[in-house]
Write a protein that holds these residues in place. Structure first.
Motif, PDB file in Angstrom:
ATOM      1  N   LEU A   1      25.034  48.854  52.921  1.00 35.61           N
ATOM      2  CA  LEU A   1      26.435  48.882  53.331  1.00 35.61           C
ATOM      3  C   LEU A   1      26.849  50.261  53.841  1.00 35.61           C
ATOM      4  N   GLU A   2      26.261  51.307  53.283  1.00 37.75           N
ATOM      5  CA  GLU A   2      26.548  52.641  53.782  1.00 37.75           C
ATOM      6  C   GLU A   2      26.073  52.783  55.224  1.00 37.75           C
ATOM      7  N   ARG A   3      24.882  52.241  55.513  1.00 41.80           N
ATOM      8  CA  ARG A   3      24.359  52.308  56.883  1.00 41.80           C
ATOM      9  C   ARG A   3      25.243  51.499  57.825  1.00 41.80           C
ATOM     10  N   ALA A   4      25.686  50.336  57.373  1.00 47.65           N
ATOM     11  CA  ALA A   4      26.549  49.509  58.213  1.00 47.65           C
ATOM     12  C   ALA A   4      27.883  50.195  58.465  1.00 47.65           C
ATOM     13  N   ASP A   5      28.389  50.876  57.444  1.00 45.35           N
ATOM     14  CA  ASP A   5      29.664  51.586  57.577  1.00 45.35           C
ATOM     15  C   ASP A   5      29.587  52.644  58.674  1.00 45.35           C
ATOM     16  N   GLY A   6      28.395  53.203  58.870  1.00 49.28           N
ATOM     17  CA  GLY A   6      28.221  54.201  59.913  1.00 49.28           C
ATOM     18  C   GLY A   6      28.452  53.652  61.314  1.00 49.28           C
ATOM     19  N   TYR A   7      28.397  52.345  61.452  1.00 48.52           N
ATOM     20  CA  TYR A   7      28.633  51.710  62.758  1.00 48.52           C
ATOM     21  C   TYR A   7      29.960  50.965  62.785  1.00 48.52           C
ATOM     22  N   GLY A   8      30.810  51.269  61.849  1.00 44.64           N
ATOM     23  CA  GLY A   8      32.135  50.670  61.868  1.00 44.64           C
ATOM     24  C   GLY A   8      32.185  49.268  61.325  1.00 44.64           C
ATOM     25  N   VAL A   9      31.154  48.820  60.605  1.00 41.60           N
ATOM     26  CA  VAL A   9      31.144  47.477  60.031  1.00 41.60           C
ATOM     27  C   VAL A   9      31.874  47.516  58.693  1.00 41.60           C
ATOM     28  N   ALA A  10      32.951  46.775  58.592  1.00 43.45           N
ATOM     29  CA  ALA A  10      33.767  46.802  57.377  1.00 43.45           C
ATOM     30  C   ALA A  10      33.116  45.992  56.263  1.00 43.45           C
ATOM     31  N   LEU A  11      33.543  46.266  55.032  1.00 44.79           N
ATOM     32  CA  LEU A  11      33.070  45.493  53.891  1.00 44.79           C
ATOM     33  C   LEU A  11      33.589  44.061  53.987  1.00 44.79           C
ATOM     34  N   LEU A  12      32.716  43.132  53.624  1.00 42.16           N
ATOM     35  CA  LEU A  12      33.067  41.714  53.694  1.00 42.16           C
ATOM     36  C   LEU A  12      33.309  41.115  52.311  1.00 42.16           C
TER      37      LEU A  12
ATOM     38  N   MET B   1      32.953  39.926  63.967  1.00 40.70           N
ATOM     39  CA  MET B   1      33.372  41.300  63.675  1.00 40.70           C
ATOM     40  C   MET B   1      32.166  42.233  63.587  1.00 40.70           C
ATOM     41  N   ILE B   2      31.077  41.777  62.977  1.00 36.23           N
ATOM     42  CA  ILE B   2      29.872  42.621  62.895  1.00 36.23           C
ATOM     43  C   ILE B   2      29.317  42.867  64.291  1.00 36.23           C
ATOM     44  N   LEU B   3      29.252  41.801  65.094  1.00 33.73           N
ATOM     45  CA  LEU B   3      28.716  41.918  66.453  1.00 33.73           C
ATOM     46  C   LEU B   3      29.556  42.873  67.295  1.00 33.73           C
ATOM     47  N   ALA B   4      30.874  42.735  67.199  1.00 32.76           N
ATOM     48  CA  ALA B   4      31.766  43.587  67.985  1.00 32.76           C
ATOM     49  C   ALA B   4      31.627  45.055  67.583  1.00 32.76           C
ATOM     50  N   ALA B   5      31.512  45.319  66.271  1.00 36.11           N
ATOM     51  CA  ALA B   5      31.377  46.697  65.799  1.00 36.11           C
ATOM     52  C   ALA B   5      30.078  47.324  66.301  1.00 36.11           C
ATOM     53  N   LEU B   6      28.968  46.581  66.237  1.00 36.74           N
ATOM     54  CA  LEU B   6      27.687  47.113  66.692  1.00 36.74           C
ATOM     55  C   LEU B   6      27.670  47.304  68.205  1.00 36.74           C
ATOM     56  N   ALA B   7      28.302  46.363  68.924  1.00 37.43           N
ATOM     57  CA  ALA B   7      28.355  46.492  70.380  1.00 37.43           C
ATOM     58  C   ALA B   7      29.070  47.768  70.790  1.00 37.43           C
ATOM     59  N   GLU B   8      30.157  48.080  70.093  1.00 36.76           N
ATOM     60  CA  GLU B   8      30.963  49.242  70.465  1.00 36.76           C
ATOM     61  C   GLU B   8      30.357  50.547  69.971  1.00 36.76           C
ATOM     62  N   ARG B   9      29.997  50.598  68.685  1.00 37.86           N
ATOM     63  CA  ARG B   9      29.575  51.858  68.089  1.00 37.86           C
ATOM     64  C   ARG B   9      28.099  52.164  68.298  1.00 37.86           C
ATOM     65  N   ALA B  10      27.244  51.113  68.329  1.00 36.63           N
ATOM     66  CA  ALA B  10      25.799  51.344  68.464  1.00 36.63           C
ATOM     67  C   ALA B  10      25.322  51.230  69.912  1.00 36.63           C
ATOM     68  N   LEU B  11      25.903  50.297  70.668  1.00 32.32           N
ATOM     69  CA  LEU B  11      25.441  50.063  72.032  1.00 32.32           C
ATOM     70  C   LEU B  11      26.357  50.658  73.078  1.00 32.32           C
ATOM     71  N   GLY B  12      27.525  51.109  72.668  1.00 35.44           N
ATOM     72  CA  GLY B  12      28.438  51.742  73.604  1.00 35.44           C
ATOM     73  C   GLY B  12      29.048  50.788  74.600  1.00 35.44           C
TER      74      GLY B  12
END
Length: 845
Positions: A450-461, A479-490
């Motif tokens: 969860l700490e690693r996920a938080d680094g990409y803006g993924v909120a706790l579920l 929500m997970i997909l959108a966070a990774l698209a924005e923060r990890a893939l730009g």
């Protein structure tokens, strides 16, 4: 005497005879010279003939050596074969082809005797105590013999029942003669053949005990009453034997010992002996003219590759190998490290847990971004070691162990009242939660994840580890997909229009915490409307659907363009098209994808011939029957400038040649002859054309000619032509002609070499013009009134599309600018096929 001799020597009579003698001598010498010249020419001809035979002999030897793996030193390129299909690769997993011997004198004991793809021949033998599993008697007629010799392995028994039934529907009578034989019985058969026919004959037609295919329970000898149910070569020339050779592969069988392969199989030609391999492999062998030994040789030499498939390791591999999301599931197991359950099942239709989805997403991300740890905001504060970079894999291993150890706990959680279940506070998922103190909040196993996920803006579920063992919902996935698209893939995407234009129950999503995420993923093509109609935020996501979503996120080439977005993209470029009317149809889902002026009545030109050929095929029992070209009709249409294939008036050609000539070369004389010879009169045939159009719901179509020349009251629409093609292409004969690129007609007196016909559509397209699609069939049409018309069938990502374009501008009747072709190429390039099986909602439980 001297005087007499002198008088004779100078007498006219003597002089005459002397000259005659000399003339005969000269004539004889001339004839002798001529004979010598003749003999020299004859000798030279014989020499040249023998030289050609020698060259051919050496060439055949070279080719034979090359096909068997020899001759490579001479630089002769081996024949290439098509790559194996994905389905066939799954079928062949673990077949053990590398263990078989293909060299004479090197016997090998078979290691997998019960395998469907077992090879039995003169080099490979079974254990002495081998008996097949699941033997059963197929429901087909047998000619006699003991009951045990009528048995087959169940899968082969079912297949041969289907084969015999299909033959009977076509008037072909087939009977079983001999199927399974025990090793002890084969000893008797072989000894009897040696005694009756001799050792050499027995080795050609019979097997030593332990080496016979009949031991496997996967082969059967088939014959027919037309040859007295005999197992003889004459069956191959009979109608029944020819049908068997041409159709056995459709039911998973091959002619095990085909003609011309005797030196490879080690047995004489046996048109009666069929072996079950399954439809994919049997079809591959049939289409590439391979016997079984040749196929295994190609695998052993590396010419045909059977790569290992990740899904083959799971116990539910039979389900996985045919799953529509198979490719995505493979990627999820390899790149995302998704683990099976305690019984080694991947269970693609089971809900995926929050933890599994999140761990797989981060693991996959690390595969495409090796520097993920350094880029992560969490890592910037606390540098990770090499060991810590494996956290996700370790987390998943721990989860698998925990799933086994805590089954009872999960069972209690499922049956507990809602008030006792872990809280899933939706409001908390809308905000980024600080990970500090996660262990104190109840997170132990998943804290690092969860700490690693938080680094990409993924909120706790959820608030505890137990909450992450619960199924992932659609909203949470978005929500997970959108966070990774924005923060990890730009990536940043904005939906064009309102959400209600894409999902039917958008009102329920209004102002929800996940609305923005859903809109972003629809705009990105990660989520498609087909899967979210209707959208249910609480519905769970299956493992297969999770695989598809992650595949689209991390592999943009596989993204699914929303149908509405696709229509918008095509419509935005309407000015780019020059045809007056167009209609695009998905021939797999049977849906209209995109249309422009689809109901506008326009002249059909030579697209008329499509209906002409289809109707004629329905009336012709024998396509090889020959008829004469209608001379008067040919002369008439020539006067009006119709295109012809090249047949002469009254030339006798087959119906099959006429059909190909009408569709490929757009031959008017061929179309007219088909109509007149089948209906008697052109007018009667046109009447039948209009009746068929009305029957099929082509309400805006009316024909006045059979070849398509401009005529008052003759019209069709792009939509009606799609309706026609969808139905007509279900006829195998019509489909074959429509998708043929080139064809040579039979030889006639007027055309000793036949006519070479090339498709006016397929012959005009070069491979570099097909960008991501392949046009496999088509018909063109051109007249002054109709303009340029095209009707085509194409494949894009294995999805079949029908496209009709009508009324493109015609600038030069003799050398037109192919604007209809340009329109077709653009549309096929722009269309985005739906992902397979997208009709199943993502929330299926």
């Amino acid at each position: 005497m001297g005087k007499l001799s002198n008088s004779l020597a100078i007498s006219p009579f003597f002089r005459y005879n002397k000259l005659k003698f000399l003339g005969l001598k000269i004539r004889f010498l001339k004839e002798l010279v001529m004979k010598r010249r003749y003999l020299m020419k004859l000798s030279l001809s014989i020499f040249l003939l023998l030289s050609c035979i020698g060259v051919l002999y050496i060439t055949n030897i070279t080719l034979a050596e090359n096909s068997s793996g020899r001759g490579k030193e001479a630089g002769v390129a081996p024949k290439t074969y098509p790559a194996l299909s994905e389905e066939l690769i799954y079928e062949l997993q673990g077949a053990g082809f590398e263990d078989y011997s293909l060299e004479a004198g090197k016997p090998a004991l078979i290691k997998q005797p019960h395998h469907r793809f077992v090879l039995l021949n003169k080099q490979n033998y079974l254990p002495a105590d081998f008996v097949p599993e699941n033997l059963t008697m197929p429901g087909i007629p047998f000619t006699g013999g003991a009951g045990s010799r009528k048995l087959l392995v169940s899968v082969a028994a079912t297949a041969v029942e289907q084969l015999v039934a299909a033959a009977a529907q076509e008037g072909v009578v087939l009977n079983g003669v001999s199927a399974y034989r025990s090793i002890d019985y084969q000893k008797e058969v072989y000894a009897r053949n040696v005694k009756k026919y001799g050792q050499k004959h027995a080795d050609q037609y019979s097997s030593v005990a332990g080496y016979s295919e009949h031991h496997s329970g996967l082969c059967i000898d088939i014959s027919s009453p037309s040859v007295g149910n005999a197992l003889e070569e004459r069956l191959g020339k009979a109608r029944e034997g020819q049908w068997l050779a041409a159709n056995a592969h459709r039911y998973g069988f091959i002619i095990r010992y085909p003609k011309g392969k005797e030196a490879i199989t080690g047995y004489a030609y046996e048109p009666w002996h069929i072996r079950y391999l399954g439809v994919p492999l049997a079809t591959y062998l049939y289409e590439n003219d391979l016997c079984y030994e040749e196929f295994i040789g190609l695998v052993q030499s590396g010419q045909l590759l059977i790569p290992e498939k990740p899904l083959a390791q799971f116990s539910d591999r039979d389900v996985l190998k045919t799953h529509p999301y198979r490719q995505a599931l493979e990627l999820l197991t390899v790149k995302g490290g998704l683990l099976p359950d305690a019984e080694n099942r991947l269970q693609p239709e089971q809900p995926i847990s929050r933890q599994e989805f999140l761990a797989a997403a981060l693991q996959w991300l690390s595969q495409i971004r090796p520097a993920e740890a350094a880029d992560s905001p969490v890592a910037a504060e606390d540098s990770q070691t090499a060991a810590e970079s494996q956290t996700i894999a370790e987390d998943q291993a721990a989860v698998k162990s925990q799933m086994i150890d805590e089954k009872e706990i999960k069972a209690d959680s499922k049956t507990a009242p809602d008030s006792q279940k872990p809280a899933e506070n939706e409001n908390k998922t809308t905000e980024q939660m600080a990970p500090e103190g996660l262990p104190a909040q109840g997170f132990t196993v998943y804290a690092e994840l969860l700490e690693r996920a938080d680094g990409y803006g993924v909120a706790l579920l959820a608030e505890t580890d137990a909450g992450y063992d619960q199924p992932l919902s659609r909203a949470e996935a978005a929500m997970i997909l959108a966070a990774l698209a924005e923060r990890a893939l730009g990536e940043s995407h904005t939906l064009k229009g309102q959400l209600q234009e894409y999902v039917s129950d958008a009102f329920a999503l209004r102002d929800s915490s996940y609305q923005a995420a859903i809109e972003q993923m629809i705009a990105a093509g990660v989520i498609s409307n087909a899967e979210f109609q209707p959208f249910s935020a609480a519905a769970s996501v299956t493992r297969a659907e999770a695989a598809v979503l992650l595949m689209r996120l991390f592999q943009p080439a596989d993204r699914q363009v929303n149908q509405k977005l696709e229509i918008e993209r095509l419509n935005d470029l309407t000015d780019d098209y020059q045809s007056k009317a167009m209609c695009l149809f998905n021939n797999e889902t049977k849906t209209f994808v995109w249309q422009k002026n689809e109901t506008m009545r326009l002249a059909p030109a030579s697209l008329t011939k499509l209906m002409t050929v289809y109707l004629a095929l329905q009336e012709i029992p024998d396509l090889q029957q020959k008829v004469s070209i209608a001379g008067a009709y040919r002369s008439r249409v020539l006067r009006f400038g119709a295109s012809i294939a090249g047949f002469s008036a009254n030339e006798k050609v087959s119906y099959e040649d006429l059909a190909y000539a009408a569709l490929l070369a757009s031959g008017a004389e061929a179309a007219g002859t088909l109509a007149i010879r089948t209906a008697g009169k052109e007018a009667l045939f046109i009447e039948a054309m209009n009746q068929k159009a009305a029957e099929w719901g082509m309400n805006d179509t009316h024909f006045q000619t059979v070849e398509g020349l401009d005529a008052e009251g003759q019209y069709t629409t792009a939509q009606d032509m799609i309706i026609f093609l969808e139905k007509a292409l279900q006829d195998p004969r019509f489909y074959r002609i429509f998708t043929t690129a080139a064809y040579t007609t039979g030889k006639t007196w007027q055309h000793p070499g036949g006519l070479r016909l090339t498709s006016t559509v397929l012959g005009s397209i070069s491979p570099n013009e097909e960008k991501g699609f392949h046009i496999i069939g088509g018909k063109s049409g051109t007249t002054g009134k109709a303009g340029l018309c095209w009707a085509t069938l194409a494949l894009k990502k294995e999805t079949p599309y029908l496209l009709v374009t009508l009324g493109a501008p015609l600038d030069n009747i003799y050398k037109p600018t192919k604007t209809q072709k340009a329109d077709a190429l653009k549309i096929y390039e722009r269309v985005m096929p739906p992902l397979k099986n997208t009709e199943q909602p993502a929330g299926k439980n």
